[in-house]
Design an enzyme around this catalytic site. Structure first.
Site, PDB file in Angstrom:
ATOM      1  N   ASN A   1       0.105   7.070  -5.560  1.00 18.53           N
ATOM      2  CA  ASN A   1      -1.205   6.844  -6.179  1.00 18.53           C
ATOM      3  C   ASN A   1      -2.038   8.027  -5.732  1.00 18.53           C
ATOM      4  OD1 ASN A   1      -0.458   4.302  -7.230  1.00 18.53           O
ATOM      5  ND2 ASN A   1      -0.788   3.403  -5.208  1.00 18.53           N
TER       6      ASN A   1
ATOM      7  N   ARG B   1       8.523  -8.417 -16.123  1.00 21.74           N
ATOM      8  CA  ARG B   1       8.499  -7.112 -15.452  1.00 21.74           C
ATOM      9  C   ARG B   1       9.896  -6.645 -15.063  1.00 21.74           C
ATOM     10  NH1 ARG B   1       4.270  -7.074 -10.647  1.00 21.74           N
ATOM     11  NH2 ARG B   1       5.656  -5.618  -9.611  1.00 21.74           N
TER      12      ARG B   1
ATOM     13  N   ARG C   1       8.991   8.588 -11.548  1.00 21.04           N
ATOM     14  CA  ARG C   1       9.289   7.220 -11.129  1.00 21.04           C
ATOM     15  C   ARG C   1       9.444   6.260 -12.300  1.00 21.04           C
ATOM     16  NH1 ARG C   1       5.513   4.604  -7.697  1.00 21.04           N
ATOM     17  NH2 ARG C   1       6.994   3.834  -6.178  1.00 21.04           N
TER      18      ARG C   1
ATOM     19  N   GLU D   1       0.468   0.676 -12.978  1.00 17.66           N
ATOM     20  CA  GLU D   1      -0.608   0.157 -12.124  1.00 17.66           C
ATOM     21  C   GLU D   1      -1.874   1.006 -12.213  1.00 17.66           C
ATOM     22  OE1 GLU D   1       1.359  -0.139  -8.240  1.00 17.66           O
ATOM     23  OE2 GLU D   1       1.826  -2.215  -8.726  1.00 17.66           O
TER      24      GLU D   1
ATOM     25  N   GLU E   1       6.351  -3.629   3.593  1.00 14.21           N
ATOM     26  CA  GLU E   1       5.236  -4.246   2.882  1.00 14.21           C
ATOM     27  C   GLU E   1       5.468  -5.734   2.635  1.00 14.21           C
ATOM     28  OE1 GLU E   1       4.590  -2.439  -0.931  1.00 14.21           O
ATOM     29  OE2 GLU E   1       3.144  -3.948  -1.564  1.00 14.21           O
TER      30      GLU E   1
ATOM     31  N   HIS F   1       8.100 -12.570  -4.550  1.00  9.92           N
ATOM     32  CA  HIS F   1       6.683 -12.313  -4.782  1.00  9.92           C
ATOM     33  C   HIS F   1       5.802 -13.524  -4.508  1.00  9.92           C
ATOM     34  CE1 HIS F   1       3.783  -9.392  -5.805  1.00  9.92           C
ATOM     35  NE2 HIS F   1       4.629  -8.615  -6.447  1.00  9.92           N
TER      36      HIS F   1
ATOM     37  N   ASP G   1       9.872  -5.235  -7.131  1.00 11.75           N
ATOM     38  CA  ASP G   1       9.060  -4.392  -6.253  1.00 11.75           C
ATOM     39  C   ASP G   1       9.363  -4.631  -4.779  1.00 11.75           C
ATOM     40  OD1 ASP G   1       7.182  -2.714  -5.230  1.00 11.75           O
ATOM     41  OD2 ASP G   1       5.450  -3.942  -5.750  1.00 11.75           O
TER      42      ASP G   1
ATOM     43  N   GLU H   1      14.993   4.693  -4.844  1.00  7.37           N
ATOM     44  CA  GLU H   1      13.835   4.616  -3.944  1.00  7.37           C
ATOM     45  C   GLU H   1      13.915   3.323  -3.143  1.00  7.37           C
ATOM     46  OE1 GLU H   1       9.926   5.469  -5.735  1.00  7.37           O
ATOM     47  OE2 GLU H   1       9.100   3.809  -4.563  1.00  7.37           O
TER      48      GLU H   1
ATOM     49  N   GLU I   1      -1.138   3.908   2.460  1.00  8.49           N
ATOM     50  CA  GLU I   1      -0.891   2.724   1.651  1.00  8.49           C
ATOM     51  C   GLU I   1       0.397   2.063   2.127  1.00  8.49           C
ATOM     52  OE1 GLU I   1      -1.966   3.063  -2.342  1.00  8.49           O
ATOM     53  OE2 GLU I   1      -0.678   1.446  -3.064  1.00  8.49           O
ATOM     54  N   ARG I   2       0.293   0.789   2.444  1.00  9.68           N
ATOM     55  CA  ARG I   2       1.430   0.007   2.956  1.00  9.68           C
ATOM     56  C   ARG I   2       1.961   0.590   4.263  1.00  9.68           C
ATOM     57  NH1 ARG I   2      -0.542  -3.786  -0.089  1.00  9.68           N
ATOM     58  NH2 ARG I   2      -0.422  -3.309  -2.289  1.00  9.68           N
TER      59      ARG I   2
HETATM   60  C1  GCU Z   1       3.859  -1.718  -4.828  1.00 17.21           C
HETATM   61  C2  GCU Z   1       2.825  -1.516  -3.768  1.00 17.21           C
HETATM   62  C3  GCU Z   1       1.798  -0.504  -4.168  1.00 17.21           C
HETATM   63  C4  GCU Z   1       2.480   0.771  -4.632  1.00 17.21           C
HETATM   64  C5  GCU Z   1       3.476   0.459  -5.721  1.00 17.21           C
HETATM   65  C6  GCU Z   1       4.300   1.655  -6.147  1.00 17.21           C
HETATM   66  O1  GCU Z   1       3.307  -2.366  -5.918  1.00 17.21           O
HETATM   67  O2  GCU Z   1       2.203  -2.738  -3.496  1.00 17.21           O
HETATM   68  O3  GCU Z   1       0.966  -0.269  -3.070  1.00 17.21           O
HETATM   69  O4  GCU Z   1       1.554   1.678  -5.093  1.00 17.21           O
HETATM   70  O5  GCU Z   1       4.385  -0.497  -5.247  1.00 17.21           O
HETATM   71  O6  GCU Z   1       5.449   1.705  -5.736  1.00 17.21           O
HETATM   72  O7  GCU Z   1       3.835   2.497  -6.869  1.00 17.21           O
END
Ligand code: GCU
Length: 718
Positions: free
Chosen positions: A228, A354, A342, A309, A411, A539, A383, A405, A185-186
């Protein structure tokens, strides 16, 4: 081979022998290239490197010796023999007082150094000149070995050394957002390094190189899987694979950690719920922790993304973040593990800004977490945008260790093809003053624990590492991995000094190379901010993959996923009012900060539109209207991208061909895409501002519809 190519190869080989560009480098060696130093330096270094003396054995000491052997062989162009005793001048003696009588006899007061600290000193032993690399711990010796090599790599004298260093943070972690199918991811550097299907039997030698690179900058932990997270990582089959990696990393001082899916007791444990207060759930996690520690005795602990998310979390069962974190903390505590929970949370329906949500959810929990919980907070409140003000939680949770972090992978900064050195961005955040305890309460002092006397400290970098030959997707993205590690070791280091160090090791020590490259790097982040999101905009990226501009996007399911929500541009002006007349999220900062950011006159220009909605005709300090200033900044970013390209082109004779060509191609992509960003963004904003371009600035190459129609459904990393 065509004649031209042959001649070119011969020329490059000749150059290679004279200490300038060597042929055929692809970036695999990272900053550990160990190319032979110039003859005059060879002469200076030779007398101080006649033997590598190591007494006592351990896998970590062996790794230190092996690295010195390898590094010195490359740098000095000859084998430096290993020995058990120093029999002449010029020995390099490494070890701990426990393992080496020689070092024990030197009375170096190593206790003062603390965990992972080391000392490198020029000494006399029995009348013979020597250099000691000493530490109270084996891992400190390994760090010291890398440091000695770095001194040579950067052409520092080594004959009168007295260097002592201790890492300022306890946990210096990479967070891999790697999935079990090896997608990342990313990630923009190929597939995940972890070849789960072939583990645990096949142990790719690359795992060791990964560990060496990390140890060379002091990184001491890796969360192997995506936040995730897939609960399967906690099943026995996968834990065996994880244990294999842990075994490989252990000698290099790197502990493995895992992202835990909060509802794993349901997903793989057959329980009906994952309520953190349910005794069966708690027992399940305790048993799971015991199982993990049987396989991996030094397992670091869990990282958790919960109720964010769409990820499961304690709120699904009517509990809060502290309940969830404490349950996991209780499970790993008997084994010395930690939980990194987190703070990147935003709920599914939450209508509020947010930028305030994490603060509002976590601050009331201060004091409720178990001692082995660290709350992991992104550098900024939204973000990983190209530029964000520091996160208001820093300074606001004196009773809860907070770690920072950072996103090493880019990204929101152009993926791997845009050159953006992130050192200055991170330095800016670390230097920011929270005023939590009066002036001088910098973010760096929050996370190094000195401000609130935290029991744990740490940093996490979302890794930019994959199986590309160059590891990071581009040659220059290696610098971000490097800089992240160096700042996690010492958040007070300067971004420029790190850039110079990296450049010398990665490209060469010729000032005609170092100066322009460092110059490019230092201006690169600002350039990206300028052509993507100047003056505090944020963003504005296209949907999902975040590749390319999408400031017009207004049709996503949630208001706060849409760029229009963040820039709020209309006929009158642009920007997100986060002052008392708007969302008032500025009030989450300490009063001294809130009053500065909240004031239209005093807010730093780089955060103007982050905190204020401003009329297009508003005059900025430099005298221009906001509209004109936006055009100037967007254009400046594009110019800077062009300037980097020119600088790099001029370095061709001094850089090995393959790496030079790769960077050249990427800079060309960057310049085109900078122009795309500028033109698309300004075409859109002009449709709202209805103001003209100042005379000397070119209008967008195409009309707005053209940019809106661009689709890139296969952009990577999604
Ligand atoms: C951003 C990112 C996601 C990631 C999220 C996170 O939103 O786009 O891909 O999962 O950060 O840090 O949890």
């Amino acid at each position: 081979m065509p004649r031209f190519a042959l001649i070119r190869l011969l020329v490059l080989m000749l150059l290679g022998m004279s200490g300038t560009p060597a042929a055929a480098e692809d970036g695999y060696d990272l900053w550990l290239r160990y190319r032979t130093v110039e003859p005059e330096w060879q002469q200076r270094y030779n007398p101080a490197a006649t033997a590598i003396v190591q007494q006592g054995e351990s896998p970590t000491l062996a790794a230190a010796r092996a690295e010195l052997e390898r590094g010195l062989a490359g740098l000095l162009g000859r084998t430096v023999p290993a020995a058990r005793e120093a029999t002449g001048d010029g020995a390099i003696i490494l070890g701990t007082p426990d393992s080496s009588p020689l070092i024990a006899g030197l009375d170096l007061a190593l206790e003062r150094l603390g965990a992972g600290g080391y000392l490198i000193r020029s000494v006399t032993v029995d009348g013979r000149r020597a250099t000691v690399i000493a530490s109270g711990s084996d891992i400190g010796v390994l760090y010291g070995a890398f440091r000695l090599l770095r001194l040579i790599q950067t052409r520092q004298p080594i004959d009168r050394l007295d260097v002592g260093e201790t890492p300022r943070l306890e946990r210096r972690l990479l967070n891999h957002w790697d999935n079990l199918d090896r997608s990342v991811e990313r990630g923009y550097a190929g597939l995940s390094l972890w070849d789960w299907q072939k583990l645990p039997r096949f142990r790719d030698p690359r795992y060791t190189d990964y560990a060496r690179a990390n140890a060379s900058i002091g990184i001491n932990g890796a969360v192997l899987n995506n936040v995730n997270s897939n609960a399967d990582i906690l099943t026995p089959v996968f834990l065996e694979k994880v244990a294999a990696l842990a075994d490989i990393f252990r000698p290099y001082g790197i502990r493995v950690y895992l992202s835990a899916r909060f509802n794993a007791p349901m997903a793989i444990g057959g329980l009906e719920n994952a309520d953190p207060l349910d005794p069966r759930v708690r027992a399940w996690w305790r048993a799971k922790a015991d199982e993990i520690y049987r396989l991996i005795p030094d397992f670091g602990g869990f990282l958790v993304k919960a109720n964010s998310e769409g990820q499961p979390g304690p709120q699904d069962f009517g509990r809060d973040h502290a309940d969830g974190a404490n349950m996991l903390a209780e499970a790993v505590a008997p084994h010395g593990g930690i939980v990194m929970w987190r703070a990147f949370v935003y709920s599914d329906e939450e209508p509020t800004d947010r930028a305030a949500q994490a603060y509002d959810e976590f601050r009331p929990l201060d004091g409720r977490f178990r001692p082995n919980v660290i709350v992991q907070v992104k550098n900024g409140p939204i973000d990983f945008q190209p530029r964000e003000p520091f996160h208001p939680l820093f300074g606001a949770m004196p009773q809860t260790p907070l770690m920072m972090e950072l996103q090493v992978t880019k990204e929101y900064l152009g993926f791997a093809t845009h050159l953006a050195y992130l050192g200055p961005m991170w330095e800016e955040v670390l230097d920011a003053d929270t005023f939590a305890d009066g002036e001088g309460s910098t973010v760096a002092r929050v996370i190094d624990g000195s401000l609130h006397d935290y029991a744990h400290t740490g940093m996490a970098g979302v890794a930019n590492i994959g199986n590309d030959r160059n590891w990071s997707g581009s040659q220059f993205d290696q610098a971000n991995w490097y800089a992240y590690g160096r700042l996690a070791w010492d958040p007070n280091l300067s971004a420029r000094a790190i850039a110079e160090e990296w450049t010398r090791m990665t490209w060469g020590n010729d000032p005609a190379l170092v100066e322009p490259i460092v110059g490019m790097m230092m201006g690169s982040h600002q350039a990206v901010v300028d052509y993507m999101t100047p003056l505090g905009l944020h963003h504005l990226m296209a949907t999902g993959h975040h590749y390319g501009p999408g400031p017009w996007v207004d049709d996503l399911a949630r208001a706060d996923w849409n760029p229009v929500y963040f820039h709020r541009a209309d006929r009158e002006g642009i920007g997100f009012d986060r002052t008392a007349s708007g969302s008032n999220s500025v009030s989450r900062y300490a009063p001294a900060v809130a009053s500065r950011y909240g004031s239209l006159e005093r807010v730093p220009e780089e955060f103007l539109l982050w905190f204020h909605h401003v009329p297009w005709d508003h005059r900025l300090a430099g005298g221009r209207t906001l509209w004109d200033e936006m055009i100037v900044r967007y254009s400046r970013g594009v110019e800077q991208a062009g300037a980097m390209r020119e600088t790099w082109a001029a370095l061709a004779p001094r850089v090995d061909a393959q790496r030079h060509a790769e960077v050249s191609d990427f800079l060309a992509i960057q310049q085109d895409e900078a122009r795309w960003w500028r033109d698309a963004s300004l075409a859109y904003f002009q449709s709202l501002s209805r103001r003209p371009f100042p005379e000397s600035y070119a209008p967008p190459a195409h009309d707005l519809d053209y940019y809106r129609a661009i689709r890139t459904p296969y952009a990577p990393g999604n």
